[in-house]
Design a protein around this motif. Structure first.
Motif, PDB file in Angstrom:
ATOM      1  N   ARG A 136       0.820  -1.217   0.000  1.00  0.00           N
ATOM      2  CA  ARG A 136       0.000   0.000   0.000  1.00  0.00           C
ATOM      3  C   ARG A 136       0.851   1.263   0.000  1.00  0.00           C
ATOM      4  NH1 ARG A 136      -4.529  -0.137   4.421  1.00  0.00           N
ATOM      5  NH2 ARG A 136      -5.057   1.767   3.252  1.00  0.00           N
ATOM      6  N   ARG A 137       2.160   1.122   0.203  1.00  0.00           N
ATOM      7  CA  ARG A 137       3.029   2.291   0.203  1.00  0.00           C
ATOM      8  C   ARG A 137       3.482   2.691  -1.198  1.00  0.00           C
ATOM      9  NH1 ARG A 137       7.001   0.334   5.115  1.00  0.00           N
ATOM     10  NH2 ARG A 137       5.455   0.424   6.797  1.00  0.00           N
ATOM     11  N   ARG A 138       3.155   1.936  -2.178  1.00  0.00           N
ATOM     12  CA  ARG A 138       3.571   2.237  -3.544  1.00  0.00           C
ATOM     13  C   ARG A 138       2.863   3.493  -4.054  1.00  0.00           C
ATOM     14  NH1 ARG A 138       3.032  -3.910  -5.959  1.00  0.00           N
ATOM     15  NH2 ARG A 138       4.714  -4.839  -4.707  1.00  0.00           N
ATOM     16  N   SER A 139       3.627   4.275  -4.788  1.00  0.00           N
ATOM     17  CA  SER A 139       3.086   5.487  -5.383  1.00  0.00           C
ATOM     18  C   SER A 139       2.995   5.292  -6.891  1.00  0.00           C
ATOM     19  CB  SER A 139       3.983   6.686  -5.046  1.00  0.00           C
ATOM     20  OG  SER A 139       3.562   7.834  -5.742  1.00  0.00           O
ATOM     21  N   THR A 140       1.815   5.422  -7.422  1.00  0.00           N
ATOM     22  CA  THR A 140       1.628   5.212  -8.857  1.00  0.00           C
ATOM     23  C   THR A 140       2.419   6.201  -9.713  1.00  0.00           C
ATOM     24  OG1 THR A 140      -0.576   4.302  -8.450  1.00  0.00           O
ATOM     25  CG2 THR A 140      -0.084   5.060 -10.694  1.00  0.00           C
ATOM     26  N   PRO A 141       2.423   7.505  -9.404  1.00  0.00           N
ATOM     27  CA  PRO A 141       3.242   8.426 -10.217  1.00  0.00           C
ATOM     28  C   PRO A 141       4.724   8.093 -10.183  1.00  0.00           C
ATOM     29  CG  PRO A 141       1.629   9.644  -8.929  1.00  0.00           C
ATOM     30  CD  PRO A 141       1.596   8.239  -8.425  1.00  0.00           C
ATOM     31  N   LEU A 142       5.251   7.728  -8.989  1.00  0.00           N
ATOM     32  CA  LEU A 142       6.664   7.378  -8.900  1.00  0.00           C
ATOM     33  C   LEU A 142       6.961   6.097  -9.667  1.00  0.00           C
ATOM     34  CD1 LEU A 142       7.553   8.180  -5.171  1.00  0.00           C
ATOM     35  CD2 LEU A 142       8.148   9.484  -7.219  1.00  0.00           C
ATOM     36  N   THR A 143       6.039   5.142  -9.628  1.00  0.00           N
ATOM     37  CA  THR A 143       6.239   3.910 -10.380  1.00  0.00           C
ATOM     38  C   THR A 143       6.286   4.180 -11.874  1.00  0.00           C
ATOM     39  OG1 THR A 143       5.081   2.657  -8.649  1.00  0.00           O
ATOM     40  CG2 THR A 143       5.323   1.603 -10.807  1.00  0.00           C
ATOM     41  N   ILE A 144       5.386   5.029 -12.347  1.00  0.00           N
ATOM     42  CA  ILE A 144       5.385   5.390 -13.775  1.00  0.00           C
ATOM     43  C   ILE A 144       6.668   6.117 -14.149  1.00  0.00           C
ATOM     44  CG2 ILE A 144       4.211   6.765 -15.528  1.00  0.00           C
ATOM     45  CD1 ILE A 144       1.601   6.215 -14.071  1.00  0.00           C
ATOM     46  N   ALA A 145       7.116   7.008 -13.264  1.00  0.00           N
ATOM     47  CA  ALA A 145       8.352   7.751 -13.541  1.00  0.00           C
ATOM     48  C   ALA A 145       9.554   6.812 -13.608  1.00  0.00           C
ATOM     49  CB  ALA A 145       8.567   8.823 -12.479  1.00  0.00           C
ATOM     50  N   MET A 146       9.612   5.845 -12.687  1.00  0.00           N
ATOM     51  CA  MET A 146      10.721   4.897 -12.697  1.00  0.00           C
ATOM     52  C   MET A 146      10.688   4.010 -13.935  1.00  0.00           C
ATOM     53  SD  MET A 146      12.672   5.526 -10.194  1.00  0.00           S
ATOM     54  CE  MET A 146      13.683   4.056 -10.330  1.00  0.00           C
ATOM     55  N   LEU A 147       9.504   3.609 -14.356  1.00  0.00           N
ATOM     56  CA  LEU A 147       9.399   2.820 -15.579  1.00  0.00           C
ATOM     57  C   LEU A 147       9.842   3.627 -16.797  1.00  0.00           C
ATOM     58  CD1 LEU A 147       6.004   0.945 -15.028  1.00  0.00           C
ATOM     59  CD2 LEU A 147       8.307  -0.013 -14.909  1.00  0.00           C
ATOM     60  N   ALA A 148       9.500   4.919 -16.814  1.00  0.00           N
ATOM     61  CA  ALA A 148       9.927   5.766 -17.924  1.00  0.00           C
ATOM     62  C   ALA A 148      11.445   5.908 -17.947  1.00  0.00           C
ATOM     63  CB  ALA A 148       9.268   7.147 -17.796  1.00  0.00           C
ATOM     64  N   VAL A 149      12.059   6.067 -16.776  1.00  0.00           N
ATOM     65  CA  VAL A 149      13.523   6.162 -16.704  1.00  0.00           C
ATOM     66  C   VAL A 149      14.155   4.841 -17.139  1.00  0.00           C
ATOM     67  CG1 VAL A 149      15.470   6.440 -15.117  1.00  0.00           C
ATOM     68  CG2 VAL A 149      13.483   7.936 -14.931  1.00  0.00           C
ATOM     69  N   LEU A 150      13.555   3.714 -16.715  1.00  0.00           N
ATOM     70  CA  LEU A 150      14.071   2.403 -17.109  1.00  0.00           C
ATOM     71  C   LEU A 150      14.035   2.227 -18.625  1.00  0.00           C
ATOM     72  CD1 LEU A 150      15.069  -0.367 -16.044  1.00  0.00           C
ATOM     73  CD2 LEU A 150      12.686  -1.106 -16.061  1.00  0.00           C
ATOM     74  N   VAL A 151      12.925   2.624 -19.243  1.00  0.00           N
ATOM     75  CA  VAL A 151      12.828   2.529 -20.697  1.00  0.00           C
ATOM     76  C   VAL A 151      13.836   3.449 -21.381  1.00  0.00           C
ATOM     77  CG1 VAL A 151      11.310   2.980 -22.672  1.00  0.00           C
ATOM     78  CG2 VAL A 151      10.422   1.800 -20.654  1.00  0.00           C
ATOM     79  N   TYR A 152      14.022   4.623 -20.804  1.00  0.00           N
ATOM     80  CA  TYR A 152      14.962   5.598 -21.376  1.00  0.00           C
ATOM     81  C   TYR A 152      16.383   5.032 -21.428  1.00  0.00           C
ATOM     82  CZ  TYR A 152      17.807   9.843 -21.706  1.00  0.00           C
ATOM     83  OH  TYR A 152      18.736  10.789 -22.068  1.00  0.00           O
ATOM     84  N   PHE A 153      16.783   4.313 -20.380  1.00  0.00           N
ATOM     85  CA  PHE A 153      18.142   3.786 -20.326  1.00  0.00           C
ATOM     86  C   PHE A 153      18.293   2.468 -21.080  1.00  0.00           C
ATOM     87  CE2 PHE A 153      18.465   6.618 -16.596  1.00  0.00           C
ATOM     88  CZ  PHE A 153      19.658   7.255 -16.908  1.00  0.00           C
ATOM     89  N   LEU A 154      17.253   1.649 -21.096  1.00  0.00           N
ATOM     90  CA  LEU A 154      17.376   0.334 -21.707  1.00  0.00           C
ATOM     91  C   LEU A 154      17.046   0.321 -23.191  1.00  0.00           C
ATOM     92  CD1 LEU A 154      15.907  -2.062 -18.986  1.00  0.00           C
ATOM     93  CD2 LEU A 154      18.292  -1.483 -19.453  1.00  0.00           C
ATOM     94  N   LEU A 155      16.292   1.312 -23.666  1.00  0.00           N
ATOM     95  CA  LEU A 155      15.908   1.315 -25.071  1.00  0.00           C
ATOM     96  C   LEU A 155      17.110   1.404 -26.015  1.00  0.00           C
ATOM     97  CD1 LEU A 155      13.509   1.199 -26.979  1.00  0.00           C
ATOM     98  CD2 LEU A 155      13.389   3.699 -26.910  1.00  0.00           C
ATOM     99  N   PRO A 156      18.107   2.255 -25.763  1.00  0.00           N
ATOM    100  CA  PRO A 156      19.282   2.245 -26.665  1.00  0.00           C
ATOM    101  C   PRO A 156      20.018   0.907 -26.672  1.00  0.00           C
ATOM    102  CG  PRO A 156      19.230   4.259 -25.363  1.00  0.00           C
ATOM    103  CD  PRO A 156      18.192   3.348 -24.781  1.00  0.00           C
ATOM    104  N   LEU A 157      20.115   0.252 -25.500  1.00  0.00           N
ATOM    105  CA  LEU A 157      20.762  -1.058 -25.459  1.00  0.00           C
ATOM    106  C   LEU A 157      19.954  -2.097 -26.229  1.00  0.00           C
ATOM    107  CD1 LEU A 157      21.961  -1.199 -21.738  1.00  0.00           C
ATOM    108  CD2 LEU A 157      23.314  -0.707 -23.778  1.00  0.00           C
ATOM    109  N   PHE A 158      18.631  -2.000 -26.111  1.00  0.00           N
ATOM    110  CA  PHE A 158      17.779  -2.925 -26.856  1.00  0.00           C
ATOM    111  C   PHE A 158      17.945  -2.706 -28.357  1.00  0.00           C
ATOM    112  CE2 PHE A 158      13.637  -3.967 -28.788  1.00  0.00           C
ATOM    113  CZ  PHE A 158      13.588  -5.315 -28.475  1.00  0.00           C
ATOM    114  N   TRP A 159      17.979  -1.435 -28.771  1.00  0.00           N
ATOM    115  CA  TRP A 159      18.179  -1.156 -30.201  1.00  0.00           C
ATOM    116  C   TRP A 159      19.533  -1.676 -30.663  1.00  0.00           C
ATOM    117  CZ3 TRP A 159      21.998   1.361 -32.825  1.00  0.00           C
ATOM    118  CH2 TRP A 159      21.771   1.606 -34.171  1.00  0.00           C
ATOM    119  N   LEU A 160      20.574  -1.492 -29.826  1.00  0.00           N
ATOM    120  CA  LEU A 160      21.910  -1.951 -30.196  1.00  0.00           C
ATOM    121  C   LEU A 160      21.935  -3.461 -30.363  1.00  0.00           C
ATOM    122  CD1 LEU A 160      24.825  -0.985 -30.660  1.00  0.00           C
ATOM    123  CD2 LEU A 160      25.242  -1.366 -28.226  1.00  0.00           C
TER     124      LEU A 160
END
Length: 311
Positions: free
Chosen positions: A30-54
């Motif tokens: 119940r301590r999870r924050s939906t906005p923070l979770t979305i933000a972390m997922l966006a950061v994760l995609v930002y960093f992993l997407l170039p590696l995935f493309w490579l």
């Protein structure tokens, strides 16, 4: 003397009132924050997407790089053939570039970590004339971009006759103002003054105290400096570009850049799949850094909280 034992009401109404009066403890779910979770997922995609493309691009030919969807495989993946061609191109010069990069980055990371640990320990545990001014000078050096020092460094090394040698890349990388600052801050809390004084009373010399006691306590800080310097030297492009003229001494960054230039200009030795080899070589160059982080992270994480709680 009569002891009075407080009575606890067990009626449903009393238990409900007591439960409402006590502070509620939320479960971790119940301590999870939906906005923070979305933000972390966006950061994760930002960093992993170039590696995935490579990774995807390394399985394609040069034609497929331009004719197929960038984030998915082509109809004929050829990763193994691309890796084989990368290591056999120009008589296997890519393997030499990889070994050169390991040498430059490894020697620079270890040397910079030891120098930063010694200097940081000295600033943290000793007081001498000009202590504050010297440390402020270190802080000022952090503000200077490394590219601004490349040309003066080249002129100095040219006078010393070290241009076009491995020392031209290793020696400038040994100096890490940020690493010195980090080790000084870390040594203040990681190495207790009482422990140093006890070692001195037992007859241990200053060098022995540093080598046998301080270095062990500074291991997480050392690993942090090693990782930062390793990544900085591994990805360094401008300094080797101006210091090295022999292709056999190139690191991966300069070597792949020369291949990319050949692919664009169609120079001598350029093949139709040269651009695919550049992409595949880039993927191979990332793997050692990932392995270094995976192998060293346990030493790194073990001391991140040092100094966070005052005892």
């Amino acid at each position: 003397m009569t002891t009075v034992t407080p009575t606890v009401s067990t009626t449903p109404e009393a238990r409900r009132v007591d439960a409402e009066s006590r502070p509620s403890r939320r479960s971790p779910a119940r301590r999870r924050s939906t906005p923070l979770t979305i933000a972390m997922l966006a950061v994760l995609v930002y960093f992993l997407l170039p590696l995935f493309w490579l990774l995807i691009a390394s399985t394609k030919s040069t034609q497929d790089l331009f004719n197929s969807f960038g984030l998915w495989f082509s109809h004929a993946p050829q990763l193994l053939s691309n890796i084989r061609a990368t290591f056999t191109q120009d008589d296997g010069v890519f393997g030499r570039w990889l070994l050169n990069t390991v040498l430059y980055a490894g020697a620079s990371a270890l040397g910079a970590a030891l120098l930063a640990a010694a200097a940081g320990y000295g600033f943290a545990k000793y007081r001498f004339r000009g202590h504050g001014a010297a440390f402020n000078l270190v802080l000022g050096a952090i503000m200077i971009p490394t590219t601004a020092l490349a040309i003066p460094t080249y002129l100095l090394f040219a006078k010393a006759g070290l241009v076009n040698t491995p020392w031209a890349v290793i020696l400038p990388s040994l100096i890490s103002p940020f690493g010195l600052y980090l080790m000084r801050i870390y040594a203040e809390d990681a190495v207790p003054d009482s422990l140093v004084e006890a070692a001195r009373m037992d007859g241990a010399g200053e060098l022995r105290i540093f080598c046998t006691i301080a270095l062990r306590l500074l291991t997480p800080g050392l690993v942090t400096v090693i990782l930062f310097t390793l990544v900085a030297t591994w990805n360094n492009y401008f300094l080797p570009l101006i210091m090295l003229n022999d292709p056999n001494l190139y690191p991966i960054t300069v070597g792949l850049s020369s291949w990319a230039a050949q692919a664009q200009n169609g120079g001598a030795g350029a093949s139709s799949d040269m651009l695919a080899l550049v992409v595949t070589g880039s993927l191979i160059s990332v793997i050692p850094l990932v392995l270094a982080f995976l192998l060293l992270q346990r030493y790194w994480q073990s001391g991140l909280a040092t100094g966070g709680v005052k005892q």
